[in-house]
Design an enzyme around this catalytic site. Structure first.
Site, PDB file in Angstrom:
ATOM      1  N   CYS A 124       5.261  -2.403  -2.594  1.00 36.42           N
ATOM      2  CA  CYS A 124       5.352  -1.028  -2.082  1.00 36.42           C
ATOM      3  C   CYS A 124       6.778  -0.470  -2.155  1.00 36.42           C
ATOM      4  O   CYS A 124       6.983   0.733  -1.983  1.00 36.42           O
ATOM      5  CB  CYS A 124       4.827  -0.968  -0.656  1.00 36.42           C
ATOM      6  SG  CYS A 124       3.146  -1.590  -0.505  1.00 36.42           S
ATOM      7  N   HIS A 249       7.618   4.883   2.582  1.00 36.26           N
ATOM      8  CA  HIS A 249       6.360   4.413   1.973  1.00 36.26           C
ATOM      9  C   HIS A 249       5.215   4.750   2.938  1.00 36.26           C
ATOM     10  O   HIS A 249       5.314   4.561   4.151  1.00 36.26           O
ATOM     11  CB  HIS A 249       6.457   2.909   1.722  1.00 36.26           C
ATOM     12  CG  HIS A 249       5.130   2.261   1.529  1.00 36.26           C
ATOM     13  ND1 HIS A 249       4.206   2.749   0.637  1.00 36.26           N
ATOM     14  CD2 HIS A 249       4.553   1.174   2.126  1.00 36.26           C
ATOM     15  CE1 HIS A 249       3.127   1.993   0.684  1.00 36.26           C
ATOM     16  NE2 HIS A 249       3.310   1.036   1.588  1.00 36.26           N
ATOM     17  N   ASN A 279      -2.841   4.540   1.452  1.00 35.92           N
ATOM     18  CA  ASN A 279      -1.664   3.738   1.114  1.00 35.92           C
ATOM     19  C   ASN A 279      -1.759   3.337  -0.364  1.00 35.92           C
ATOM     20  O   ASN A 279      -2.549   2.475  -0.721  1.00 35.92           O
ATOM     21  CB  ASN A 279      -1.618   2.506   2.024  1.00 35.92           C
ATOM     22  CG  ASN A 279      -0.462   1.570   1.705  1.00 35.92           C
ATOM     23  OD1 ASN A 279       0.117   1.610   0.619  1.00 35.92           O
ATOM     24  ND2 ASN A 279      -0.136   0.697   2.643  1.00 35.92           N
TER      25      ASN A 279
HETATM   26  O1  UT7 Z   1       1.806  -1.204   2.402  1.00 35.14           O
HETATM   27  C1  UT7 Z   1       2.269  -2.481   2.658  1.00 35.14           C
HETATM   28  C2  UT7 Z   1       2.820  -2.554   4.025  1.00 35.14           C
HETATM   29  N1  UT7 Z   1       1.731  -2.704   4.950  1.00 35.14           N
HETATM   30  C3  UT7 Z   1       1.861  -2.278   6.198  1.00 35.14           C
HETATM   31  O2  UT7 Z   1       2.881  -1.747   6.528  1.00 35.14           O
HETATM   32  C4  UT7 Z   1       0.718  -2.531   7.146  1.00 35.14           C
HETATM   33  C5  UT7 Z   1       1.225  -2.779   8.537  1.00 35.14           C
HETATM   34  N2  UT7 Z   1       0.149  -2.991   9.505  1.00 35.14           N
HETATM   35  C6  UT7 Z   1      -0.675  -1.992   9.919  1.00 35.14           C
HETATM   36  O3  UT7 Z   1      -0.578  -0.869   9.443  1.00 35.14           O
HETATM   37  C7  UT7 Z   1      -1.642  -2.286  11.023  1.00 35.14           C
HETATM   38  O4  UT7 Z   1      -1.374  -3.556  11.564  1.00 35.14           O
HETATM   39  C8  UT7 Z   1      -3.133  -2.233  10.578  1.00 35.14           C
HETATM   40  C9  UT7 Z   1      -3.518  -0.809  10.247  1.00 35.14           C
HETATM   41  C10 UT7 Z   1      -3.336  -3.132   9.369  1.00 35.14           C
HETATM   42  C11 UT7 Z   1      -4.049  -2.712  11.709  1.00 35.14           C
HETATM   43  O5  UT7 Z   1      -3.814  -1.938  12.887  1.00 35.14           O
HETATM   44  P1  UT7 Z   1      -3.532  -2.665  14.277  1.00 35.14           P
HETATM   45  O6  UT7 Z   1      -3.346  -1.594  15.272  1.00 35.14           O
HETATM   46  O7  UT7 Z   1      -2.400  -3.626  14.089  1.00 35.14           O
HETATM   47  O8  UT7 Z   1      -4.895  -3.399  14.549  1.00 35.14           O
HETATM   48  P2  UT7 Z   1      -5.128  -4.952  14.839  1.00 35.14           P
HETATM   49  O9  UT7 Z   1      -5.045  -5.751  13.599  1.00 35.14           O
HETATM   50  O10 UT7 Z   1      -4.310  -5.360  16.021  1.00 35.14           O
HETATM   51  O11 UT7 Z   1      -6.650  -4.924  15.318  1.00 35.14           O
HETATM   52  C12 UT7 Z   1      -7.047  -4.331  16.570  1.00 35.14           C
HETATM   53  C13 UT7 Z   1      -8.553  -4.411  16.670  1.00 35.14           C
HETATM   54  C14 UT7 Z   1      -9.129  -5.797  16.363  1.00 35.14           C
HETATM   55  O12 UT7 Z   1     -10.253  -5.999  17.217  1.00 35.14           O
HETATM   56  P3  UT7 Z   1     -10.119  -6.889  18.550  1.00 35.14           P
HETATM   57  O13 UT7 Z   1      -9.679  -8.245  18.073  1.00 35.14           O
HETATM   58  O14 UT7 Z   1      -9.081  -6.206  19.388  1.00 35.14           O
HETATM   59  O15 UT7 Z   1     -11.493  -6.844  19.111  1.00 35.14           O
HETATM   60  C15 UT7 Z   1      -9.601  -5.670  14.947  1.00 35.14           C
HETATM   61  O16 UT7 Z   1     -10.666  -6.563  14.642  1.00 35.14           O
HETATM   62  O17 UT7 Z   1      -9.144  -3.528  15.714  1.00 35.14           O
HETATM   63  C16 UT7 Z   1     -10.095  -4.249  14.931  1.00 35.14           C
HETATM   64  N3  UT7 Z   1     -10.132  -3.664  13.588  1.00 35.14           N
HETATM   65  C17 UT7 Z   1     -10.883  -2.586  13.295  1.00 35.14           C
HETATM   66  N4  UT7 Z   1     -11.706  -1.828  14.031  1.00 35.14           N
HETATM   67  C18 UT7 Z   1     -12.306  -0.794  13.419  1.00 35.14           C
HETATM   68  C19 UT7 Z   1      -9.446  -4.054  12.490  1.00 35.14           C
HETATM   69  N5  UT7 Z   1      -9.742  -3.239  11.467  1.00 35.14           N
HETATM   70  C20 UT7 Z   1     -10.623  -2.330  11.945  1.00 35.14           C
HETATM   71  C21 UT7 Z   1     -11.289  -1.228  11.365  1.00 35.14           C
HETATM   72  N6  UT7 Z   1     -12.111  -0.498  12.129  1.00 35.14           N
HETATM   73  N7  UT7 Z   1     -11.123  -0.896  10.075  1.00 35.14           N
END
Ligand code: UT7
Length: 323
Positions: A124, A249, A279
Site C-alpha cells: 500500500c 493511503h 481500499n
Molecule cells: O491497507 C493495508 C493496511 N491495512 C489496514 O490499515 C487495516 C487496519 N485494520 C483495520 O482497518 C481494522 O482492524 C478492520 C477494519 C480490519 C477491522 O475493524 P476492527 O474495528 O479492528 O474490528 P475487529 O477485528 O476488532 O472485530 C470486531 C468484531 C469481531 O467480533 P467479536 O469478536 O467482537 O464478536 C469481528 O468478528 O467485529 C467482527 N467483524 C465483523 N462484523 C461484521 C469482523 N469483520 C466483520 C464484518 N462485519 N465484516
C-alpha cells in the site's frame, strides 16, 4: 588509481508532477450486496472502516488493463506525448503473474517506445515509493519524464467468504506524470519498513488469499505513521498548517482521520476516497488525489502530503506540489 573518465548527465534541480489520472472499474459493489452472502451489514462496515461501496474489476480487466486506463489519462492530462516518456514504474502488490513486468506491457499499450520499465512492490506504500524513485531518476538525469502508476486488482486475492478482508479491499488504478523542474515540486521521500510485522498483512503463497491481523495493523498505522508524515513535512520545509491536502493511503477512515488529527494539518482537505472506492492498496493515493483535483477540492500549486503504509510493514511519505 586510473580515472575511468565517466560522464554524468546535466541534472534537473527538482522534479514535479505534471498531472494525475485515475481509473475506477465500472462494477460497483455495495455493502448491502456483500451482506447477501456473508455475515456483515452496512452499518458495521461504514462505522468500522468507512466504506459505503467499492469498485471491482471485470474478469478481463487485469493490472495492465487498469494501468493503461489510468496511465493514459494521466498522460493526456499532462499534455506530453508518449514519446516524451522514458521511464514507466508500476506499483502493484496484486499482480496475477510475476513476469513480464506489467510496466512494460502498459508502456507498449500506450505507445511509449522503448522506455525503462519495471514493477515495484511496496504494497500500500507502493505509489509513494514509486514517486520517490521517479523523482530521484529525473533529478539524477536517468529519465526526462516518468509515468508512475499504482494498479491493483485486490479482488483476485480475496476469499469472498472471509468478512474480515473481502469488505475492505477493492480494485482500481491511479497514475502521475513526473518531469524535471527548476523549482522542486516533489519533496524528499521518507520511507522505511518495520520487518517485525512482515506477516501482519500477507498472501503467503500463490494458492492463498490475503490475510491480515486487522487490530495489530490498525494500532501500528495510528501510532507509527503520523511521525513519518511529520518528518516528510519537516524535510520539505512545509509547516503542517500550510498543507492544502492530506492524502493518506485509503485503508480505513478511522486511520485516515487519526493521522490527519496527529499531523495537525488544520487547513487541509482530508482525502476520503475510501468511502466510494474501498481500499485499493497501492492505487489508493493517486485515485484519491485525482478525484480531489477533478472536483476542484484543492488549489493547483499548493502543497499536499501523501502518506502510504501497509504490508511489509512498509511506509513512505512525501509532500508534493498539486499540479
Ligand atoms: O491497507 C493495508 C493496511 N491495512 C489496514 O490499515 C487495516 C487496519 N485494520 C483495520 O482497518 C481494522 O482492524 C478492520 C477494519 C480490519 C477491522 O475493524 P476492527 O474495528 O479492528 O474490528 P475487529 O477485528 O476488532 O472485530 C470486531 C468484531 C469481531 O467480533 P467479536 O469478536 O467482537 O464478536 C469481528 O468478528 O467485529 C467482527 N467483524 C465483523 N462484523 C461484521 C469482523 N469483520 C466483520 C464484518 N462485519 N465484516
Amino acid at each position: 588509481m586510473v580515472s575511468a573518465g565517466l560522464r554524468i548527465p546535466e541534472v534537473a534541480a527538482g522534479a514535479r508532477i505534471l498531472a494525475f489520472g485515475d481509473y475506477r472499474p465500472a462494477k460497483v459493489v455495495t455493502n448491502d450486496d456483500l451482506a447477501k452472502s456473508i455475515d456483515t451489514d452496512d452499518a458495521w462496515i461504514r462505522s468500522r472502516v468507512g466504506i459505503a461501496e467499492r469498485r471491482i474489476a471485470a474478469d478481463d480487466e487485469g493490472i495492465v488493463e487498469l494501468g493503461v486506463h489510468a496511465g493514459g489519462k494521466a498522460l493526456a492530462n499532462s499534455g506530453l506525448a508518449p514519446s516524451d516518456i522514458d521511464l514507466v514504474i508500476l506499483a502493484t502488490c496484486s499482480a496475477e503473474s510475476p513476469m513480464p513486468s506489467h510496466a512494460a506491457a502498459v508502456a507498449h499499450r500506450l505507445g511509449i517506445d522503448a522506455p525503462g520499465a519495471f514493477d515495484l512492490n511496496a504494497a500500500c506504500a507502493g505509489f509513494c515509493y514509486a514517486l520517490g524513485t521517479a523523482s530521484a531518476a529525473v533529478r539524477a538525469g536517468s529519465a526526462r519524464n516518468v509515468l508512475v502508476i499504482g494498479s491493483e486488482k485486490m479482488s483476485q486475492w480475496l476469499d469472498w467468504t472471509d468478512r474480515t478482508t473481502c469488505i475492505i479491499f477493492a480494485d482500481g488504478a491511479g497514475a502521475a506524470v513526473v518531469t524535471g523542474s527548476d523549482e522542486p515540486g516533489i519533496g524528499p521521500v521518507v520511507w522505511g519498513s518495520d520487518g517485525e510485522g512482515f506477516d501482519k498483512i500477507i498472501i503467503p503463497d500463490r494458492h492463498s488469499f490475503i490475510r491480515q491481523e486487522g487490530q495489530a495493523v490498525f494500532r501500528w498505522a495510528t501510532t507509527a505513521i503520523a511521525p513519518v508524515a511529520l518528518e516528510a513535512c519537516e524535510r520539505a520545509g512545509v509547516a503542517p498548517q500550510d498543507l492544502a491536502a492530506i492524502v493518506p493511503h485509503q485503508a480505513n477512515l478511522r486511520i485516515i482521520e487519526a493521522i490527519a488529527r496527529k499531523v495537525k494539518a488544520v487547513n487541509a482537505v482530508v482525502a476520503d476516497d475510501i468511502v466510494h472506492s474501498g481500499n485499493t492498496s497501492g492505487a489508493s493515493i493517486p485515485l484519491a488525489m485525482s478525484r480531489m483535483i477533478e472536483r476542484g477540492d484543492v488549489p493547483s500549486g499548493a502543497p499536499a502530503l501523501l502518506v502510504g503504509f501497509g504490508a511489509g510493514l512498509s511506509y513512505a511519505a512525501q509532500v508534493i506540489q498539486i499540479p
